[in-house]
Scaffold this active site. Structure first.
Site, PDB file in Angstrom:
ATOM      1  N   ARG A 169     -72.359  42.444 -60.446  1.00  0.00           N
ATOM      2  CA  ARG A 169     -71.820  43.305 -59.384  1.00  0.00           C
ATOM      3  C   ARG A 169     -70.343  43.577 -59.641  1.00  0.00           C
ATOM      4  O   ARG A 169     -69.633  42.718 -60.163  1.00  0.00           O
ATOM      5  CB  ARG A 169     -71.972  42.637 -58.009  1.00  0.00           C
ATOM      6  CG  ARG A 169     -73.403  42.439 -57.582  1.00  0.00           C
ATOM      7  CD  ARG A 169     -73.455  41.934 -56.137  1.00  0.00           C
ATOM      8  NE  ARG A 169     -74.767  41.418 -55.838  1.00  0.00           N
ATOM      9  CZ  ARG A 169     -74.991  40.218 -55.309  1.00  0.00           C
ATOM     10  NH1 ARG A 169     -73.986  39.413 -55.006  1.00  0.00           N
ATOM     11  NH2 ARG A 169     -76.219  39.822 -55.067  1.00  0.00           N
TER      12      ARG A 169
ATOM     13  N   ARG B 188     -84.155  31.032 -45.211  1.00  0.00           N
ATOM     14  CA  ARG B 188     -82.855  31.647 -45.457  1.00  0.00           C
ATOM     15  C   ARG B 188     -82.984  33.150 -45.273  1.00  0.00           C
ATOM     16  O   ARG B 188     -83.825  33.798 -45.899  1.00  0.00           O
ATOM     17  CB  ARG B 188     -82.390  31.369 -46.883  1.00  0.00           C
ATOM     18  CG  ARG B 188     -81.088  32.057 -47.197  1.00  0.00           C
ATOM     19  CD  ARG B 188     -80.667  31.799 -48.614  1.00  0.00           C
ATOM     20  NE  ARG B 188     -79.492  32.586 -48.930  1.00  0.00           N
ATOM     21  CZ  ARG B 188     -79.210  33.023 -50.139  1.00  0.00           C
ATOM     22  NH1 ARG B 188     -80.019  32.757 -51.148  1.00  0.00           N
ATOM     23  NH2 ARG B 188     -78.128  33.714 -50.357  1.00  0.00           N
TER      24      ARG B 188
ATOM     25  N   ASN C 196     -86.213  29.695 -49.412  1.00  0.00           N
ATOM     26  CA  ASN C 196     -85.006  30.449 -49.754  1.00  0.00           C
ATOM     27  C   ASN C 196     -85.418  31.645 -50.619  1.00  0.00           C
ATOM     28  O   ASN C 196     -85.658  31.506 -51.814  1.00  0.00           O
ATOM     29  CB  ASN C 196     -84.050  29.507 -50.504  1.00  0.00           C
ATOM     30  CG  ASN C 196     -82.749  30.176 -50.906  1.00  0.00           C
ATOM     31  OD1 ASN C 196     -82.602  31.387 -50.807  1.00  0.00           O
ATOM     32  ND2 ASN C 196     -81.812  29.365 -51.361  1.00  0.00           N
TER      33      ASN C 196
ATOM     34  N   GLU D 122     -77.866  24.722 -50.662  1.00  0.00           N
ATOM     35  CA  GLU D 122     -78.207  25.596 -49.533  1.00  0.00           C
ATOM     36  C   GLU D 122     -79.483  25.141 -48.836  1.00  0.00           C
ATOM     37  O   GLU D 122     -79.600  25.223 -47.609  1.00  0.00           O
ATOM     38  CB  GLU D 122     -78.362  27.045 -50.035  1.00  0.00           C
ATOM     39  CG  GLU D 122     -77.035  27.652 -50.446  1.00  0.00           C
ATOM     40  CD  GLU D 122     -77.162  28.870 -51.333  1.00  0.00           C
ATOM     41  OE1 GLU D 122     -78.061  28.892 -52.196  1.00  0.00           O
ATOM     42  OE2 GLU D 122     -76.356  29.795 -51.187  1.00  0.00           O
TER      43      GLU D 122
ATOM     44  N   HIS E 146     -73.096  33.969 -48.597  1.00  0.00           N
ATOM     45  CA  HIS E 146     -73.026  32.600 -49.144  1.00  0.00           C
ATOM     46  C   HIS E 146     -72.684  31.569 -48.059  1.00  0.00           C
ATOM     47  O   HIS E 146     -72.169  30.489 -48.344  1.00  0.00           O
ATOM     48  CB  HIS E 146     -71.973  32.480 -50.274  1.00  0.00           C
ATOM     49  CG  HIS E 146     -72.376  33.149 -51.552  1.00  0.00           C
ATOM     50  ND1 HIS E 146     -71.472  33.794 -52.364  1.00  0.00           N
ATOM     51  CD2 HIS E 146     -73.573  33.274 -52.174  1.00  0.00           C
ATOM     52  CE1 HIS E 146     -72.093  34.290 -53.428  1.00  0.00           C
ATOM     53  NE2 HIS E 146     -73.379  33.997 -53.326  1.00  0.00           N
TER      54      HIS E 146
END
Ligand code: AMP
Length: 395
Positions: A238, A92, A12, A378, A180
Site C-alpha cells: 500500500r 475480528r 480472524n 490479536e 490494527h
C-alpha cells in the site's frame, strides 16, 4: 453462558485468509489454525496444537471462497470433538463504521449494518460478515462477539479524526478511523501488566500492513491509518500518505477506473511498487547490494517510519516508550536500527547488541526512551474481549 461449553473460538478474517484459535481458560490457545490463499487457490490449511508443538492438519484444500473455508473450519472442529466445547465466538471485524465504536455482542442489527457499510472496507468487511454468518449458522448456540479494529481509536483527539474538507463530510462518517486496534490494545495491556511507562507511547505495528499509534496515559490520541488502511506509512503493497492530486491526476489523465486505482494503491504500491520486485523486507534486504530499487524501497520505508515517529512524538509532547511489533517490527533488527537512526535528539538510544539479539528491551540503560520489541497477539485480545463481554452481559 448460553452455549454448551465454555471454550472461546476466535475467528480472524483477513483479506485472503482466516485465522482461528480455540481458548480454554487462559491466554494460550489449545489449538490454532489458518486457511491461507483463499482468494488465490489452491488454499492451504495449517492447524497446530497448543504452543505450535504438534501439527494437527496441514494440506492443500479444494475449496472456493470464504464461505466454504469457514464451513470447513467448523466441520473440522466438530469432527475433532471440539464443537461441543465452544460456548462463544469472537470475530475480528475490521470496521465498525461511525455507529459501532466499541466491541459488542453480535446482533442481527449489527450484521445488517455491516452489510450496509462494506464500502468502508471493501477488502475486509464483505468476507468478515460472510464468515460470521456461516460460523454463526453452524454454531447457533454460541454467544458471539464482534471485535473491531477501529474501536481502540474511538477516543482520539478530534483534530486527529477530522479531515480538512468541508465539515459536512465528517458528519457523514468520512474521518480518520484507524486500524490494527486489536494489536494496539494487546500491546497496551502488555505494557500495563509489566509496569512499563504508558504516559507517552508510540507503538509501531510493522507487518504486511504498517501503522503507528500514539498513546497517552493508555488512551490512543492519534494514529497513522485513516478512513481506510491505505493511509499513513509506506507498507508492503500500500502506498501510505500521498498528495490527493496524484489520485486526481491518475483518474483524469491516466484513465484509471476506481477499481483500477484501488488495485494500484492497495496491492501494487509500497515496497512492491517501488522495488518492482518484492513486498517482503527480507528479500529486499538480500538484494539491496546489487539492486538500486530494492535499496530505494527500503530507504523509503524507513524514512516514512522515522517521519511518523517524529510527528507522533510531537502530538504526544515527547516520548517515553517506543514499541516495535508485528512481522517486521518483531523480527528485523536491521530495519529497527535504520528507522531509529538519527532520532537520538528525541531521547531514543538503541542498544545495538540487544537489538541484534531481538531482546525484549533494546534501548540503552541510559536512554530516556524505553525501546521494546513485543510480540503482538490479536487472537488473544479477541478472546479477552469476548470473555469480558460474556462477564459484562452476565452470560
Ligand atoms: P504480519 O503482517 O505481522 O504477519 O507480518 C508479515 C510481514 O513480516 C511480511 O511482509 C514479512 O516481510 C515480514 N517479516 C516476517 N519475518 C521477517 C524477518 N525475519 N525479517 C524481516 N521481515 C520479516
Amino acid at each position: 453462558m448460553k452455549g454448551p461449553g465454555s471454550n472461546i473460538l476466535t475467528i480472524n478474517t483477513g483479506s485472503s485468509s482466516i485465522k482461528f484459535s480455540l481458548y480454554k481458560t487462559d491466554d494460550h490457545p489449545v489449538l490454532k489454525g489458518e486457511i491461507s490463499r483463499i482468494t488465490n487457490p489452491p488454499c492451504q490449511i495449517d492447524i497446530v496444537s497448543a504452543h505450535g508443538s504438534t501439527t494437527l492438519l496441514r494440506k492443500e484444500l479444494n475449496i472456493r471462497g470464504f464461505r466454504e473455508a469457514a464451513a470447513f473450519i467448523v466441520e473440522w472442529l466438530e469432527e475433532g470433538g471440539y464443537g461441543e466445547s465452544i460456548g462463544a465466538v469472537g470475530y475480528r471485524i475490521v470496521h465498525g463504521g461511525p455507529r459501532y465504536r466499541e466491541h459488542c455482542p453480535v446482533t442481527e442489527e449489527l450484521t445488517e449494518y455491516l452489510k450496509e457499510i462494506t464500502h468502508l472496507a471493501p477488502e475486509h468487511l464483505p468476507q468478515g460478515v460472510e464468515v460470521m454468518e456461516v460460523v454463526g449458522g453452524r454454531l447457533p448456540y454460541t454467544f458471539d462477539v464482534a471485535c473491531f479494529d477501529t474501536a481502540f481509536h474511538r477516543d482520539m483527539l478530534e483534530e486527529s479524526k477530522v479531515y480538512a474538507i468541508p465539515f459536512e463530510f465528517y458528519g457523514e462518517g468520512i474521518m480518520r478511523y484507524g486500524f490494527h486496534g486489536l494489536s494496539y490494545e494487546y500491546i497496551t495491556e502488555e505494557l500495563g501488566a509489566s509496569g512499563e511507562p504508558l504516559d507517552r507511547v508510540i507503538i509501531a505495528h510493522l507487518g504486511h500492513g504498517v501503522s503507528m499509534a500514539a498513546i497517552r496515559d493508555g488512551r490512543c490520541v492519534d494514529t497513522t491509518m485513516g478512513f481506510t488502511p491505505a493511509a499513513g506509512l509506506v507498507m508492503s503493497t500500500r502506498c501510505g500518505d500521498m498528495d490527493p492530486g496524484v489520485i486526481l491526476y491518475l483518474l483524469k489523465e491516466k484513465g484509471f477506473s476506481p477499481d483500477g486505482l484501488n488495485t494500484l494503491l492497495n496491492h501494487h504500491s509500497g515496497l512492491l511498487g517501488v522495488s518492482g520486485r518484492s513486498d517482503d523486507v527480507r528479500e529486499l534486504l538480500e538484494r539491496e547490494g546489487e539492486d538500486e530499487r530494492a535499496a530505494l524501497a527500503l530507504k523509503l520505508f524507513c524514512h516514512s517510519a522515522r517521519r511518523f515517529i517524529g510527528s507522533l512524538s510531537a502530538t504526544l509532547g515527547g516520548l517515553s516508550t517506543l514499541v516495535f511489533t508485528a512481522g517486521i517490527g518483531e523480527n528485523s533488527a536491521e530495519i529497527r536500527e535504520r528507522i531509529v537512526e538519527g532520532l537520538e535528539f528525541l531521547g531514543i538510544g538503541l542498544h545495538m547488541e540487544r537489538n541484534r539479539a531481538n531482546r525484549r528491551v533494546i534501548s540503552k540503560d541510559d536512554s530516556p526512551v524505553r525501546i521494546l520489541v513485543l510480540k503482538t497477539d490479536e487472537e488473544c485480545m479477541m478472546a479477552r474481549h469476548t470473555k469480558r463481554i460474556i462477564h459484562r452481559e452476565g452470560r
